[in-house]
Design a protein around this motif. Sequence first.
Motif, PDB file in Angstrom:
ATOM      1  N   MET A 146       7.518   3.432  20.255  1.00 51.23           N
ATOM      2  CA  MET A 146       6.583   3.978  19.262  1.00 51.23           C
ATOM      3  C   MET A 146       5.220   3.290  19.406  1.00 51.23           C
ATOM      4  N   ASP A 147       4.159   4.082  19.566  1.00 51.79           N
ATOM      5  CA  ASP A 147       2.834   3.453  19.622  1.00 51.79           C
ATOM      6  C   ASP A 147       1.996   3.793  18.400  1.00 51.79           C
ATOM      7  N   GLU A 148       2.578   4.610  17.511  1.00 55.51           N
ATOM      8  CA  GLU A 148       1.874   4.936  16.272  1.00 55.51           C
ATOM      9  C   GLU A 148       2.890   5.040  15.147  1.00 55.51           C
ATOM     10  N   CYS A 149       2.526   4.573  13.967  1.00 59.55           N
ATOM     11  CA  CYS A 149       3.399   4.735  12.799  1.00 59.55           C
ATOM     12  C   CYS A 149       2.581   5.405  11.697  1.00 59.55           C
ATOM     13  N   ARG A 150       2.966   6.643  11.388  1.00 65.94           N
ATOM     14  CA  ARG A 150       2.241   7.399  10.360  1.00 65.94           C
ATOM     15  C   ARG A 150       2.949   7.171   9.021  1.00 65.94           C
ATOM     16  N   VAL A 151       2.219   6.628   8.044  1.00 67.42           N
ATOM     17  CA  VAL A 151       2.868   6.268   6.782  1.00 67.42           C
ATOM     18  C   VAL A 151       2.352   7.103   5.613  1.00 67.42           C
ATOM     19  N   ILE A 152       3.265   7.316   4.664  1.00 64.67           N
ATOM     20  CA  ILE A 152       2.906   7.879   3.360  1.00 64.67           C
ATOM     21  C   ILE A 152       3.050   6.746   2.347  1.00 64.67           C
ATOM     22  N   ILE A 153       2.015   6.526   1.545  1.00 65.19           N
ATOM     23  CA  ILE A 153       2.127   5.555   0.447  1.00 65.19           C
ATOM     24  C   ILE A 153       2.374   6.355  -0.832  1.00 65.19           C
ATOM     25  N   MET A 154       3.570   6.245  -1.369  1.00 68.56           N
ATOM     26  CA  MET A 154       3.948   7.007  -2.564  1.00 68.56           C
ATOM     27  C   MET A 154       3.915   6.070  -3.768  1.00 68.56           C
ATOM     28  N   GLY A 155       3.001   6.342  -4.706  1.00 72.07           N
ATOM     29  CA  GLY A 155       2.752   5.414  -5.812  1.00 72.07           C
ATOM     30  C   GLY A 155       1.521   4.610  -5.442  1.00 72.07           C
ATOM     31  N   PHE A 156       0.434   4.786  -6.231  1.00 76.63           N
ATOM     32  CA  PHE A 156      -0.814   4.134  -5.827  1.00 76.63           C
ATOM     33  C   PHE A 156      -1.360   3.282  -6.968  1.00 76.63           C
ATOM     34  N   GLY A 157      -0.479   2.392  -7.505  1.00 81.85           N
ATOM     35  CA  GLY A 157      -0.888   1.416  -8.510  1.00 81.85           C
ATOM     36  C   GLY A 157      -1.173   0.091  -7.824  1.00 81.85           C
ATOM     37  N   SER A 158      -0.771  -1.013  -8.455  1.00 81.08           N
ATOM     38  CA  SER A 158      -1.055  -2.352  -7.910  1.00 81.08           C
ATOM     39  C   SER A 158      -0.480  -2.505  -6.504  1.00 81.08           C
ATOM     40  N   VAL A 159       0.778  -2.120  -6.324  1.00 81.06           N
ATOM     41  CA  VAL A 159       1.433  -2.328  -5.024  1.00 81.06           C
ATOM     42  C   VAL A 159       0.885  -1.359  -3.977  1.00 81.06           C
ATOM     43  N   GLY A 160       0.832  -0.070  -4.325  1.00 79.91           N
ATOM     44  CA  GLY A 160       0.340   0.917  -3.363  1.00 79.91           C
ATOM     45  C   GLY A 160      -1.070   0.587  -2.886  1.00 79.91           C
ATOM     46  N   GLN A 161      -1.924   0.213  -3.830  1.00 81.74           N
ATOM     47  CA  GLN A 161      -3.296  -0.149  -3.458  1.00 81.74           C
ATOM     48  C   GLN A 161      -3.320  -1.465  -2.676  1.00 81.74           C
ATOM     49  N   GLY A 162      -2.410  -2.370  -3.028  1.00 85.86           N
ATOM     50  CA  GLY A 162      -2.316  -3.620  -2.272  1.00 85.86           C
ATOM     51  C   GLY A 162      -1.932  -3.362  -0.822  1.00 85.86           C
ATOM     52  N   VAL A 163      -1.021  -2.423  -0.621  1.00 85.19           N
ATOM     53  CA  VAL A 163      -0.623  -2.058   0.749  1.00 85.19           C
ATOM     54  C   VAL A 163      -1.817  -1.473   1.498  1.00 85.19           C
ATOM     55  N   ALA A 164      -2.556  -0.586   0.815  1.00 81.20           N
ATOM     56  CA  ALA A 164      -3.721   0.036   1.465  1.00 81.20           C
ATOM     57  C   ALA A 164      -4.750  -1.034   1.844  1.00 81.20           C
ATOM     58  N   ASN A 165      -5.017  -1.951   0.923  1.00 76.88           N
ATOM     59  CA  ASN A 165      -5.971  -3.034   1.228  1.00 76.88           C
ATOM     60  C   ASN A 165      -5.473  -3.894   2.386  1.00 76.88           C
ATOM     61  N   ALA A 166      -4.192  -4.223   2.355  1.00 77.66           N
ATOM     62  CA  ALA A 166      -3.630  -5.079   3.420  1.00 77.66           C
ATOM     63  C   ALA A 166      -3.695  -4.360   4.770  1.00 77.66           C
ATOM     64  N   LEU A 167      -3.377  -3.065   4.775  1.00 73.47           N
ATOM     65  CA  LEU A 167      -3.441  -2.325   6.042  1.00 73.47           C
ATOM     66  C   LEU A 167      -4.867  -2.276   6.568  1.00 73.47           C
ATOM     67  N   SER A 168      -5.821  -2.089   5.645  1.00 74.22           N
ATOM     68  CA  SER A 168      -7.215  -2.049   6.075  1.00 74.22           C
ATOM     69  C   SER A 168      -7.600  -3.367   6.767  1.00 74.22           C
ATOM     70  N   MET A 169      -7.136  -4.468   6.193  1.00 76.45           N
ATOM     71  CA  MET A 169      -7.474  -5.787   6.770  1.00 76.45           C
ATOM     72  C   MET A 169      -6.678  -6.104   8.026  1.00 76.45           C
ATOM     73  N   LYS A 170      -5.420  -5.651   8.066  1.00 77.93           N
ATOM     74  CA  LYS A 170      -4.494  -6.162   9.087  1.00 77.93           C
ATOM     75  C   LYS A 170      -4.123  -5.176  10.193  1.00 77.93           C
ATOM     76  N   LYS A 171      -4.603  -3.939  10.121  1.00 79.01           N
ATOM     77  CA  LYS A 171      -4.064  -2.964  11.095  1.00 79.01           C
ATOM     78  C   LYS A 171      -4.417  -3.328  12.534  1.00 79.01           C
ATOM     79  N   ASP A 172      -5.581  -3.961  12.741  1.00 80.79           N
ATOM     80  CA  ASP A 172      -5.921  -4.363  14.114  1.00 80.79           C
ATOM     81  C   ASP A 172      -4.986  -5.484  14.592  1.00 80.79           C
ATOM     82  N   LEU A 173      -4.715  -6.409  13.687  1.00 80.89           N
ATOM     83  CA  LEU A 173      -3.791  -7.511  14.012  1.00 80.89           C
ATOM     84  C   LEU A 173      -2.395  -6.959  14.315  1.00 80.89           C
ATOM     85  N   ILE A 174      -1.944  -6.007  13.496  1.00 82.31           N
ATOM     86  CA  ILE A 174      -0.620  -5.396  13.708  1.00 82.31           C
ATOM     87  C   ILE A 174      -0.584  -4.709  15.073  1.00 82.31           C
TER      88      ILE A 174
END
Length: 233
Positions: free
Chosen positions: A1-29
């Motif tokens: 797998m060279d790509e992982c397409r994700v759905i974030i279901m629920g966009f409160g504290s955790v969902g938004q935290g995931v989005a923020n973390a992905l924004s910061m870390k996707k290059d590192l990942i």
Amino acid sequence: MDECRVIIMGFGSVGQGVANALSMKKDLIKDKTGIAVKVVAAADSSSSAISQDGLDELLLVKTKNEEGKLSAYPEFGSDVSGADVLDAVEYDCLIEATPTNIKDAEPALSLTLKAFEQGKDVVTSNKGHLALKFKEVVGAAEKAGVEFKYEASVGGSMPIINFTRDTLASCEIKSIKGILNGTTNYILSRMTSEGSDYEVILKESQDLGIAETDPTQDVEGIDAACKTVILAN
Ligand SMILES: NC(=O)c1ccc[n+]([C@@H]2O[C@H](COP(=O)([O-])OP(=O)(O)OC[C@H]3O[C@@H](n4cnc5c(N)ncnc54)[C@H](OP(=O)(O)O)[C@@H]3O)[C@@H](O)[C@H]2O)c1
């Protein structure tokens, strides 16, 4: 797998935290694993933003905070919600962060089982379906041959589930001891050190954003009970 397409279901504290973390870390990942993570949908209780080409994580967070609904996301905002989002876009992994429901485990239970039926991996922070339907959900993931990860449901900031499963694989766990709920730990610590009344400290904790407006799940021990059941399983 060279790509992982994700759905974030629920966009409160955790969902938004995931989005923020992905924004910061996707290059590192990508550097570490070779996998490019792409958010193809994000959904709240009544709307979503959906794009097969990928969404901007920070714009999702900004839209939700400023407009209140993900349907306000430029160009790709939508009124599709709930399980329908899983049919509206091609994806590889569902990140499930809807509210914990310990009466019937919904909507997490249906969303998770539907993703498994579609052959998709699921990552969850939810405690409801794990506490009420652990064997059913884990069994469904095994039957579908997909990954089901739930480290975030208990001690997410101090991972315990994978540690127990992998590092302590040859150990027999005889007991578990620890602080399972931060809100009650805070309240009890302050009551002990200051000799103050429960109601006073609870009110201050709510003003500080440490306790929720409806603190029932924490102060009645429901959250700690769910975590205990998940750890026991
Ligand atoms: N916060 C933490 O520190 C933490 C830690 C570990 C585990 N958890 C667990 O993680 C989950 C999420 O927690 P949270 O703090 O992020 O909760 P939250 O801030 O209340 O956010 C919940 C989100 O789920 C959405 N939602 C509600 N019903 C939905 C439905 N039927 N379909 C799709 N989305 C729905 C809400 O939509 P609206 O925005 O439209 O209301 C909201 O965006 C919970 O199960 C919680 O127990 C939380």
